[in-house]
Design a protein around this motif. Structure first.
Motif, short mmCIF file in Angstrom:
data_model
loop_
_atom_site.label_atom_id
_atom_site.label_comp_id
_atom_site.label_asym_id
_atom_site.label_seq_id
_atom_site.Cartn_x
_atom_site.Cartn_y
_atom_site.Cartn_z
N GLU A 399 47.14 31.81 51.62
CA GLU A 399 46.52 30.73 50.95
C GLU A 399 44.97 31.18 50.52
O GLU A 399 44.40 31.31 49.98
N LYS A 402 44.82 33.98 48.54
CA LYS A 402 45.13 34.28 47.45
C LYS A 402 43.80 33.50 46.42
O LYS A 402 43.52 33.90 44.82
N GLU A 403 43.73 32.57 46.45
CA GLU A 403 42.26 31.54 46.44
C GLU A 403 41.14 33.35 45.76
O GLU A 403 40.50 32.86 44.89
N LYS A 406 42.21 35.09 42.83
CA LYS A 406 42.23 34.84 41.75
C LYS A 406 40.91 34.84 41.62
O LYS A 406 40.26 34.59 40.15
N ARG A 407 39.49 34.16 42.69
CA ARG A 407 38.77 33.65 41.94
C ARG A 407 37.86 34.73 41.25
O ARG A 407 36.94 35.43 40.47
#
Length: 433
Positions: A399, A402-403, A406-407
């Protein structure tokens, strides 16, 4: 009168500063625990320093030395430190007394001299061999160098065979041939033989562990008991000389594997054990555990710490647990996945690599899966001297990754879907070619 282009070029060359090499001196010896051997390391360093002092383009950065390490492989602590400094551009020249001090592996020596060091821009000098990689291109003698590497490797193999044969003779005579005695024992030379003797205080801990295990305690509970009583693990005991942790000493956690090996070691019956593990037949093959019937025992060579009845009661418990685990089939039917974060994930406080642990979970539908997590070894101290406990599951890490991705994509204005399409298009195009 204006200067010609050639005169200008010559003047620029004369004005160019002379390169000064940052030198790492490396020394190695395959035998330790002897004062004369330590002096040999010093002699190697001294020879390299004398050569360095005679040069005008070198300055010493650091000396690296591995004592008690074989030259047939390159898994050595100080050698790894040297290579790390090379990768950081802190060292760009390595000096050794001779080729054999650097290594005795014919293939690996060729790799370092012909591929790795030229790629990294490292100058390599072997003093007594008269080799300097900076001058080797002008006067190549690859055949002579390769022959030296081959002779060094053959010498190491021959010495290894003779040493093993000598150790087997000593073992047959009842002499302890290991390096560090088992926890609870010390070693002393008597009449030309190395004998084990009981160290009373740690021997009491060994007896207590057997009693607790036979009474029903599992390995986790034994580790907790050792913590509660502030008992040093074997390494801590050897370093401090104290069985129980003193106020000014760091206390580390016992490893379950250490406890298990202690409870299965026939040395506590007064026997010397030879060949717990088999030697690999070919290079690169992993050492494998041998069956109990393949152990070689020399009985009644020293004073026992526990009775045979206790040893076999503990062995029976291990056998029952193994049958139970095999019946569940967890460890055998659910293989371990590759550790994708090995060497990548580090503790943010102490900067040490995080270690992976795994557990098997049985789902309601009967399927079994492995769950992974990472923790920091340095957080095992319970006296407050280590870093805070670090523990994170693989699911949480996914997680976080993934974050983060994305950022990063948003900040760079990149659309992940577009990247995947471009990749697929590239692969199709490549297939057509």
């Amino acid at each position: 009168m204006p200067r010609t282009p050639r005169e200008k070029s010559v003047r620029r060359k004369e004005a160019a500063p002379k390169k000064i090499y940052s030198v790492g001196i490396y020394a190695r010896l395959s035998v330790d625990s002897h004062s004369e051997k330590n002096e040999s390391i010093e002699n190697q360093v001294e020879i390299a320093k004398e050569y360095l002092d005679s040069q005008g383009d070198m300055e010493l950065y650091k000396c690296y030395s591995d004592l008690g390490r074989t030259g047939t492989d390159f898994d050595r602590k100080e050698f790894e430190c040297l290579m790390q400094d090379v990768r950081k551009r802190l060292v760009d020249c390595i000096i050794v007394k001779d080729f054999s001090r650097f290594g005795r592996n014919y293939v690996e020596m060729g790799n370092y001299l012909e591929k790795i060091f030229p790629f990294l821009g490292v100058r390599f000098i072997s003093v007594t061999d008269g080799f300097d990689s900076l001058k080797a291109e002008a006067n190549p003698d690859s055949l002579g160098i390769n022959l030296k590497h081959l002779v060094n490797e053959l010498y190491a193999r021959d010495i290894g065979i003779k040493v093993r044969a000598a150790k087997e003779v000593k073992w047959a005579q009842g002499s302890f041939i290991g390096g560090i005695p088992a926890y609870g024992y010390g070693a002393v030379w008597e009449n030309g033989k190395k004998r084990l003797y009981v160290e009373e205080e740690p021997a009491q801990i060994v007896k207590k562990l057997y009693d607790l295990y036979i009474s029903g305690k599992n390995q986790k509970e034994l580790v907790e008991w050792l913590y509660e009583n502030r008992i040093h693990p074997p390494k801590g005991y050897r370093q401090t000389g104290h069985v129980y942790c003193q106020n000014d000493e760091p206390l580390y956690q016992w490893n379950r594997g250490t406890v298990k090996n202690l409870l299965q070691n026939p040395v506590y019956l007064g026997h010397l054990v030879q060949a717990h593990t088999g030697r690999a037949k070919q290079k690169g093959e992993e050492r494998k555990e041998m069956e109990e019937g393949e152990w070689c025992l020399k009985k009644n060579t020293h004073e026992p710490i526990i009775f045979e009845e206790q040893f076999y009661q503990a062995a029976q418990r291990f056998k029952e647990q193994e049958i139970y685990c095999n019946r569940k089939g967890f460890s055998r039917t659910v293989p371990m996945d590759d550790d994708k974060l090995e060497g990548i994930l580090f503790c943010g406080e102490c900067k040490r690599p995080m270690s992976r642990i795994a557990n098997v979970k049985e789902l309601s539908n009967g399927d079994r899966i492995r769950l992974y997590a990472y923790f920091c070894h340095n957080s095992r101290k319970i006296d407050g001297s280590g870093c805070e406990r670090k523990y994170v599951t693989w699911k949480d890490l996914e997680e976080i990754l993934k974050e983060s991705l994305k950022r990063e994509f948003l900040m760079a204005g990149i659309v992940p879907g577009r990247i995947l399409k471009e990749k697929k298009g590239f692969w199709k195009k490549d297939d057509r070619i």
